[in-house]
Design a protein around this motif. Structure first.
Motif, PDB file in Angstrom:
ATOM      1  N   ALA A  39       0.842  -1.200   0.000  1.00  0.00           N
ATOM      2  CA  ALA A  39       0.000   0.000   0.000  1.00  0.00           C
ATOM      3  C   ALA A  39       0.873   1.243   0.000  1.00  0.00           C
ATOM      4  CB  ALA A  39      -0.906   0.001   1.225  1.00  0.00           C
ATOM      5  N   LEU A  40       0.388   2.272  -0.693  1.00  0.00           N
ATOM      6  CA  LEU A  40       1.092   3.553  -0.736  1.00  0.00           C
ATOM      7  C   LEU A  40       0.110   4.617  -0.247  1.00  0.00           C
ATOM      8  CD1 LEU A  40       3.590   5.169  -1.638  1.00  0.00           C
ATOM      9  CD2 LEU A  40       2.614   5.247  -3.941  1.00  0.00           C
ATOM     10  N   VAL A  41       0.471   5.270   0.853  1.00  0.00           N
ATOM     11  CA  VAL A  41      -0.453   6.251   1.434  1.00  0.00           C
ATOM     12  C   VAL A  41       0.247   7.589   1.661  1.00  0.00           C
ATOM     13  CG1 VAL A  41      -1.778   4.431   2.607  1.00  0.00           C
ATOM     14  CG2 VAL A  41       0.029   5.633   3.864  1.00  0.00           C
ATOM     15  N   GLY A  42      -0.555   8.612   1.834  1.00  0.00           N
ATOM     16  CA  GLY A  42      -0.032   9.962   2.054  1.00  0.00           C
ATOM     17  C   GLY A  42      -1.135  10.964   1.767  1.00  0.00           C
ATOM     18  N   GLU A  43      -0.937  12.176   2.251  1.00  0.00           N
ATOM     19  CA  GLU A  43      -1.934  13.214   2.032  1.00  0.00           C
ATOM     20  C   GLU A  43      -2.096  13.534   0.556  1.00  0.00           C
ATOM     21  OE1 GLU A  43      -2.376  16.613   5.089  1.00  0.00           O
ATOM     22  OE2 GLU A  43      -0.242  16.194   4.956  1.00  0.00           O
ATOM     23  N   ASN A  44      -3.159  14.242   0.217  1.00  0.00           N
ATOM     24  CA  ASN A  44      -3.342  14.716  -1.164  1.00  0.00           C
ATOM     25  C   ASN A  44      -2.151  15.586  -1.531  1.00  0.00           C
ATOM     26  OD1 ASN A  44      -6.742  15.130  -0.276  1.00  0.00           O
ATOM     27  ND2 ASN A  44      -5.979  13.589  -1.674  1.00  0.00           N
ATOM     28  N   GLY A  45      -1.531  15.258  -2.661  1.00  0.00           N
ATOM     29  CA  GLY A  45      -0.392  16.043  -3.107  1.00  0.00           C
ATOM     30  C   GLY A  45       0.935  15.544  -2.561  1.00  0.00           C
ATOM     31  N   ALA A  46       0.932  14.431  -1.845  1.00  0.00           N
ATOM     32  CA  ALA A  46       2.182  13.917  -1.271  1.00  0.00           C
ATOM     33  C   ALA A  46       3.110  13.374  -2.354  1.00  0.00           C
ATOM     34  CB  ALA A  46       1.879  12.825  -0.243  1.00  0.00           C
ATOM     35  N   GLY A  47       2.533  12.984  -3.502  1.00  0.00           N
ATOM     36  CA  GLY A  47       3.374  12.486  -4.595  1.00  0.00           C
ATOM     37  C   GLY A  47       3.119  11.033  -4.970  1.00  0.00           C
ATOM     38  N   LYS A  48       2.041  10.438  -4.472  1.00  0.00           N
ATOM     39  CA  LYS A  48       1.761   9.021  -4.720  1.00  0.00           C
ATOM     40  C   LYS A  48       1.567   8.746  -6.213  1.00  0.00           C
ATOM     41  CE  LYS A  48      -1.956   9.218  -2.170  1.00  0.00           C
ATOM     42  NZ  LYS A  48      -1.923  10.660  -1.842  1.00  0.00           N
ATOM     43  N   SER A  49       0.670   9.509  -6.826  1.00  0.00           N
ATOM     44  CA  SER A  49       0.406   9.255  -8.251  1.00  0.00           C
ATOM     45  C   SER A  49       1.644   9.532  -9.087  1.00  0.00           C
ATOM     46  CB  SER A  49      -0.755  10.120  -8.747  1.00  0.00           C
ATOM     47  OG  SER A  49      -1.945   9.773  -8.084  1.00  0.00           O
ATOM     48  N   SER A  50       2.385  10.572  -8.752  1.00  0.00           N
ATOM     49  CA  SER A  50       3.590  10.891  -9.521  1.00  0.00           C
ATOM     50  C   SER A  50       4.594   9.752  -9.450  1.00  0.00           C
ATOM     51  CB  SER A  50       4.230  12.182  -8.999  1.00  0.00           C
ATOM     52  OG  SER A  50       3.323  13.244  -9.063  1.00  0.00           O
ATOM     53  N   LEU A  51       4.761   9.160  -8.269  1.00  0.00           N
ATOM     54  CA  LEU A  51       5.693   8.047  -8.106  1.00  0.00           C
ATOM     55  C   LEU A  51       5.259   6.879  -8.997  1.00  0.00           C
ATOM     56  CD1 LEU A  51       8.089   6.749  -6.631  1.00  0.00           C
ATOM     57  CD2 LEU A  51       6.544   6.129  -4.767  1.00  0.00           C
ATOM     58  N   MET A  52       3.960   6.586  -8.974  1.00  0.00           N
ATOM     59  CA  MET A  52       3.473   5.459  -9.762  1.00  0.00           C
ATOM     60  C   MET A  52       3.520   5.754 -11.257  1.00  0.00           C
ATOM     61  SD  MET A  52       3.145   3.050  -7.806  1.00  0.00           S
ATOM     62  CE  MET A  52       4.267   3.583  -6.547  1.00  0.00           C
ATOM     63  N   LYS A  53       3.357   7.032 -11.631  1.00  0.00           N
ATOM     64  CA  LYS A  53       3.445   7.373 -13.052  1.00  0.00           C
ATOM     65  C   LYS A  53       4.862   7.148 -13.574  1.00  0.00           C
ATOM     66  CE  LYS A  53      -0.425  10.538 -13.277  1.00  0.00           C
ATOM     67  NZ  LYS A  53      -0.841  11.955 -13.191  1.00  0.00           N
ATOM     68  N   MET A  54       5.856   7.233 -12.698  1.00  0.00           N
ATOM     69  CA  MET A  54       7.219   6.923 -13.139  1.00  0.00           C
ATOM     70  C   MET A  54       7.349   5.418 -13.396  1.00  0.00           C
ATOM     71  SD  MET A  54       9.709   9.577 -11.189  1.00  0.00           S
ATOM     72  CE  MET A  54       9.190   9.483  -9.522  1.00  0.00           C
ATOM     73  N   LEU A  55       6.681   4.608 -12.581  1.00  0.00           N
ATOM     74  CA  LEU A  55       6.744   3.162 -12.802  1.00  0.00           C
ATOM     75  C   LEU A  55       5.881   2.753 -14.003  1.00  0.00           C
ATOM     76  CD1 LEU A  55       6.562   1.818  -9.125  1.00  0.00           C
ATOM     77  CD2 LEU A  55       8.561   2.465 -10.483  1.00  0.00           C
ATOM     78  N   GLY A  56       4.882   3.562 -14.311  1.00  0.00           N
ATOM     79  CA  GLY A  56       3.976   3.248 -15.417  1.00  0.00           C
ATOM     80  C   GLY A  56       4.426   3.845 -16.741  1.00  0.00           C
ATOM     81  N   GLY A  57       5.606   4.461 -16.762  1.00  0.00           N
ATOM     82  CA  GLY A  57       6.151   4.986 -18.014  1.00  0.00           C
ATOM     83  C   GLY A  57       5.577   6.327 -18.433  1.00  0.00           C
ATOM     84  N   LEU A  58       4.882   7.012 -17.553  1.00  0.00           N
ATOM     85  CA  LEU A  58       4.266   8.289 -17.918  1.00  0.00           C
ATOM     86  C   LEU A  58       5.139   9.482 -17.584  1.00  0.00           C
ATOM     87  CD1 LEU A  58       0.879   7.107 -16.726  1.00  0.00           C
ATOM     88  CD2 LEU A  58       1.105   8.355 -18.868  1.00  0.00           C
TER      89      LEU A  58
END
Ligand SMILES: Nc1ncnc2c1ncn2[C@@H]1O[C@H](COP(=O)(O)OP(=O)(O)OP(=O)(O)O)[C@@H](O)[C@H]1O
Ligand SMILES: [Mg+2]
Length: 506
Positions: A39-58
């Motif tokens: 699980a990856l957790v954190g407040e809104n804007g903590a960077g969760k989606s950005s981190l995953m977008k790096m793994l997803g090639g985006l």
């Protein structure tokens, strides 16, 4: 009890990325094992989606390395990621509205008959199989554009299952699902883990993290605070405290003083809405008092959104029955007319009707308030700008400047912006459809305080939510809908999660 020996499917070291000169992630490590839910957790804007977008090639990291099954990988595109066996299901869904669910699931990888034509029978059967596992009830041939947001989410999940991913990254997959559908998805997640898949789950519903995750990583302001086994985390309150970096007090609702005599604000009588094939809503009656928080509960497709849309005058369906607002029979012909009568509507699908994404935060905050500023002379504009700054901070929208575009905000912060801009119009009746979808626990507490504060000031609140905890915290009464019919109205003294689930089930 896993038969599969844990091995890292993905190992990311020291990933950093910045946008417009501001660091969004600073040297973050993250790994995913085969046969685990991380699980990856954190407040809104903590960077969760950005981190995953790096793994997803985006997104391409500014620095750091990514290894896939031990070998250094360059994930420069979504196709690179898919080839590496990584499927990312976005927070903001990415489906083609004009295609059916089946066609979306197989887009670009249609099975062929031996004559080289798309094998529709095989596609339909496979789609049905996967969708059934997910508890998707609609016809797979339905155009995706006509599906509700929760149903679209299930289509997205089905799509990556069909693509046979080794690592499945789900960015807030359950945010639009009801408890029953969430349960089905979590059961499926566990099954995929047993098959050796590595799963990353981003969620603000921490109950889910405790229910399925093996490990949890906490991000705060773009930094990794901790990665630890979920079994070592004391409570969800402790987890929130790690996310925000200070002690967290869960929200509570002060019990009301003796109820005042209040007049009826909304009266719905025998509301029936005719959909293409069946009645979406059938003979629903209820009334809501001024200053009351009235909840609508039920599964996906139970009719919650449809009832709110009918009150606001934007229902797509043929309508029978009557709706009275402040004692007057009304049938609004446009959102402007509804707004004129003091109604505000926060819709569930922010991508569709919530925000003008390429416009500034200021413009977005201002939009629904504009009709109320006659002539719009300069001094009023200045006053409005002052109120916008106040509302942005009261709503805790994490932003750099009010001039930045709405689409540069993280998902949860966009949602805070939507609620804030409507609160700013000072409505008499506030219709909320899944108002805290994707909002972090701490910010949710803030939104709850604002909703309850508005109600105490006399605003009538109608809230449709798939989150039972949210409804039982906020509401004075809850109407449970099931397949378009009103099952029962529960007063606050009778609230219980089990009862709400029982009543919602067909
Ligand atoms: N393409 C972009 N351009 C500019 N800023 C961005 C971009 N993508 C992300 N950001 C910024 O990076 C920060 C982290 O955003 P991100 O979407 O990763 O957060 P998150 O943890 O997923 O939040 P949420 O829980 O709200 O989804 C935010 O401040 C956001 O505004
Ligand atoms: Mg996000």
């Amino acid at each position: 009890m896993n038969a599969v020996v844990p091995a890292p499917l993905i190992e990311a070291d020291g990933l950093s990325i910045s946008f417009n000169g501001s660091a969004v992630l600073s040297s973050v490590d993250f790994d995913v094992m085969a046969g685990e839910v991380h699980a990856l957790v954190g407040e809104n804007g903590a960077g969760k989606s950005s981190l995953m977008k790096m793994l997803g090639g985006l997104y391409t990291p500014d620095s750091g390395t990514i290894r896939v099954r031990g070998a250094p990988a360059r994930l420069a595109s979504v196709n690179d990621a898919i080839d590496a066996g990584i499927a990312l299901i976005h927070q903001e869904l990415n489906l083609v509205d004009t295609l059916s669910a089946v066609d979306n699931i197989f887009l670009g990888k249609e099975p062929r008959t031996r004559f080289g034509f798309p094998d529709r029978r095989a596609m339909r059967a496979a789609a049905r199989g996967v969708l059934d596992q997910l508890g998707f009830r609609a016809d797979p041939e339905t155009l995706v554009g006509t599906l509700r947001v929760g149903e679209k989410q299930l289509v997205e999940i089905a799509k990556s299952l069909v693509a046979d991913a080794k690592v499945l990254i789900m960015d807030e997959p359950t945010s639009a699902l009801s408890d029953v559908e969430t349960h089905a998805l979590l059961t499926l997640t566990k099954r995929l883990r047993e098959r050796g898949m590595g799963i990353v789950l981003i969620s603000h519903r921490l109950g889910e993290v405790f229910a399925v995750a093996d490990r949890v990583t906490v991000l705060r302001d773009g930094r990794r605070i901790s990665t630890l086994p979920v079994a070592q985390v004391e409570s969800s309150t402790a987890l929130v405290s790690m996310m925000i970096g200070k002690d967290f007090a869960p929200p509570e609702r002060a019990e009301d003083e003796a109820p005042r005599t209040r007049s009826t604000s909304i009266e719905v009588r025998d509301l029936t809405l005719w959909g293409p094939a069946r009645a979406m809503v059938r003979d629903v009656s209820f009334s809501v008092l001024e200053g009351e928080v009235f909840g609508l509960s039920g599964l996906l497709g139970a009719g919650k959104t449809e009832v709110l849309e009918a009150i606001y005058g934007i229902s797509a369906y043929a309508q029978e029955g009557s709706i009275a607002v402040a004692g007057r029979q009304r049938s609004f012909r446009s959102p402007d007319e509804a707004a004129e009568a003091g109604l505000a509507f926060v819709t569930e699908d922010r991508k569709k009707d919530g925000l003008v994404l390429d416009q500034s935060l200021e413009a977005n905050f201002m939009l629904p308030s504009l009709p109320r500023v006659p002539g719009f002379p300069l001094y009023l504009r200045r006053r409005l700008c002052g109120r916008i700054a106040e509302q942005a901070s009261a709503s805790r929208v994490k932003h750099r400047s009010l001039a930045q575009a709405a689409n540069s905000l993280s998902g949860g912060n966009q949602q805070k912006l939507i609620i804030g801009k409507w609160l700013m119009t000072r409505p008499r009746i506030l219709l909320l459809d899944e108002p805290t979808r994707g909002v972090d626990v701490a910010a949710k507490a803030e939104i709850y305080r604002q909703i309850l504060g508005a109600a105490r000031a006399g605003v009538t609140v109608l809230i449709a939510s798939s989150e039972i905890d949210e409804l039982t915290l906020l509401c004075d009464r809850i109407l449970v809908l099931c397949e378009g019919r009103a099952k029962r109205v529960l007063p606050r003294s009778d609230f219980s999660g089990d009862e709400l689930v029982r009543l919602a089930s067909p």
